[in-house]
Design a protein around this motif. Structure first.
Motif, PDB file in Angstrom:
ATOM      1  N   ASN A   1      -2.026   3.057   7.188  1.00 39.53           N
ATOM      2  CA  ASN A   1      -1.722   2.003   6.210  1.00 39.53           C
ATOM      3  C   ASN A   1      -1.711   2.538   4.783  1.00 39.53           C
ATOM      4  O   ASN A   1      -0.846   2.180   3.975  1.00 39.53           O
ATOM      5  CB  ASN A   1      -2.746   0.872   6.328  1.00 39.53           C
ATOM      6  N   VAL A   2      -2.678   3.377   4.452  1.00 42.76           N
ATOM      7  CA  VAL A   2      -2.779   3.900   3.089  1.00 42.76           C
ATOM      8  C   VAL A   2      -1.535   4.713   2.744  1.00 42.76           C
ATOM      9  O   VAL A   2      -0.937   4.536   1.673  1.00 42.76           O
ATOM     10  CB  VAL A   2      -4.058   4.752   2.938  1.00 42.76           C
ATOM     11  N   ILE A   3      -1.132   5.608   3.642  1.00 37.86           N
ATOM     12  CA  ILE A   3       0.029   6.451   3.368  1.00 37.86           C
ATOM     13  C   ILE A   3       1.298   5.618   3.308  1.00 37.86           C
ATOM     14  O   ILE A   3       2.106   5.739   2.372  1.00 37.86           O
ATOM     15  CB  ILE A   3       0.162   7.548   4.435  1.00 37.86           C
TER      16      ILE A   3
ATOM     17  N   ILE B   1      -9.560  -0.631   1.300  1.00 35.86           N
ATOM     18  CA  ILE B   1      -8.231  -0.305   0.769  1.00 35.86           C
ATOM     19  C   ILE B   1      -7.243  -0.018   1.889  1.00 35.86           C
ATOM     20  O   ILE B   1      -6.025  -0.112   1.687  1.00 35.86           O
ATOM     21  CB  ILE B   1      -8.293   0.900  -0.190  1.00 35.86           C
ATOM     22  N   GLY B   2      -7.755   0.315   3.069  1.00 35.11           N
ATOM     23  CA  GLY B   2      -6.874   0.602   4.191  1.00 35.11           C
ATOM     24  C   GLY B   2      -6.640  -0.579   5.107  1.00 35.11           C
ATOM     25  O   GLY B   2      -5.921  -0.443   6.105  1.00 35.11           O
ATOM     26  N   GLN B   3      -7.217  -1.724   4.788  1.00 36.77           N
ATOM     27  CA  GLN B   3      -7.038  -2.903   5.632  1.00 36.77           C
ATOM     28  C   GLN B   3      -5.685  -3.554   5.378  1.00 36.77           C
ATOM     29  O   GLN B   3      -5.200  -3.589   4.251  1.00 36.77           O
ATOM     30  CB  GLN B   3      -8.166  -3.906   5.384  1.00 36.77           C
ATOM     31  N   ARG B   4      -5.105  -4.089   6.433  1.00 39.94           N
ATOM     32  CA  ARG B   4      -3.797  -4.741   6.293  1.00 39.94           C
ATOM     33  C   ARG B   4      -3.872  -5.939   5.357  1.00 39.94           C
ATOM     34  O   ARG B   4      -2.890  -6.270   4.692  1.00 39.94           O
ATOM     35  CB  ARG B   4      -3.282  -5.181   7.671  1.00 39.94           C
ATOM     36  N   GLN B   5      -5.026  -6.624   5.307  1.00 41.71           N
ATOM     37  CA  GLN B   5      -5.160  -7.790   4.435  1.00 41.71           C
ATOM     38  C   GLN B   5      -5.017  -7.431   2.960  1.00 41.71           C
ATOM     39  O   GLN B   5      -4.750  -8.302   2.126  1.00 41.71           O
ATOM     40  CB  GLN B   5      -6.518  -8.473   4.667  1.00 41.71           C
TER      41      GLN B   5
END
Length: 331
Positions: free
Chosen positions: A147-149, A72-76
């Motif tokens: 990324n998540v935030i 879920i935190g990956q840029r993809q």
């Protein structure tokens, strides 16, 4: 963001000028303080060692479910989601602002995180200790946490401002972003892929850039004017790019009524029907504001009685909706 797409003050600056939020500066400064504390082997080193000792490392193939959650935190995953939501918002409001802000701030986030990563040289809990400048890995700060935030936070902010969201949905979006960050932190510590301080710093940087993006959206008009003055003659290049992207992103401009949240549109229609049933002439929505004498305002949209001389067209008929022409391709 607490406004709505139909709000009459959507494009008005609260301060009249562009200002970088003090909160964003403070959050990024806090990440730098953590970086300095780790560099001098301060208390954060001992906190990282304690957090890593809670769950012993069991090998790279022992975390199948946690590995799936980690994505879920990956840029993809999060970047395409943000771009899709920004594109839908751009078509809804007839402006490039959401996509421009999302793209520019995503690039800025990667730069802000990448600079510190390259400077840290820190080993992961799987391969070494929490000390800084002793390894080849680039762990500090956590890009996944940032990324998540930032990405999910900006998705929630765009939905809150530019779509009709009920109160319980607003709470779900707020709680959902916090939950994803906490989940990302837990999974990363559990999998021994990051030290706790990496995740805290990543969350601080992500929140900092999220504050900048919210301020850029709120202060969009003065921001564009400031950039135009700063760029000088080179601004024509940016205008040229936007002019060619705008038809693809925004599409054809729709009447103002098509951009309103459905409850506002229904309320206007109900008012018109009620007035007609009483023998009145009905209400004709326009985008004129502030409201002139004899007009009413519903959801930030000013309406006039039919038969008004000012709103009548050249043939004596009132237009269905009056849409102001755009003064700039950045509007």
């Amino acid at each position: 963001m607490h406004g709505r797409v139909s709000g009459e003050h959507r494009d008005e600056s609260s301060a009249g000028r562009l200002a970088l939020p003090a909160l964003a500066v403070g959050l990024y400064a806090a990440a730098l303080v953590i970086f300095a504390d780790l560099g001098r082997n301060g208390p954060m080193i001992r906190l990282d060692a304690w957090a890593a000792s809670i769950w012993p490392y069991e090998g790279p193939y022992s975390y199948y479910i946690a590995d799936m959650i980690d994505r879920i935190g990956q840029r993809q995953v999060c970047v395409p989601l943000l771009i899709i939501v920004a594109w839908v918002v751009c078509r809804r409001i007839g402006s490039m602002r959401a996509l421009v802000i999302s793209t520019v701030l995503t690039i800025t986030l990667n730069f802000a995180v990448g600079v510190l990563k390259l400077a840290s040289g820190r080993e992961s809990p799987r391969t070494g200790g929490p000390e800084m400048f002793v390894g080849d890995n680039v762990l500090f700060p956590s890009g996944h946490a940032a990324n998540v935030i930032f990405h999910y936070g900006l998705v929630a902010a765009l939905l809150l401002r530019y779509t009709y969201v009920r109160e319980w949905q607003r709470k779900v979006l707020h709680i959902g972003v916090v939950f994803l960050f906490v989940l990302m932190t837990f999974v990363s510590v559990y999998r021994h892929t990051h030290w706790l301080s990496d995740l805290i710093a990543g969350g601080l940087i992500g929140t900092s850039l999220l504050c900048v993006s919210l301020a850029a959206d709120r202060e969009w008009v003065p921001l564009v004017n400031w950039l135009r003055r700063l760029a000088g003659p080179t601004w024509v290049v940016a205008e040229w790019v936007i002019e060619r992207l705008r038809p693809v992103v925004v599409g054809k401009t729709k009447p103002a009524m098509a951009k309103l949240p459905q409850p506002v549109t229904r309320e206007l229609a109900h008012s018109a029907r009620a007035s007609s049933s009483r023998g009145g002439r009905g209400l004709v929505p326009t985008t004129r504001h502030p409201a002139a004498p004899g007009s009413t305002s519903v959801g930030g949209v000013v309406s006039r009685r039919k038969g008004g001389r000012e709103d009548a067209g050249p043939d004596g008929r009132e237009p269905e909706a009056v849409v102001r022409p755009r003064s700039s391709s950045w509007s």
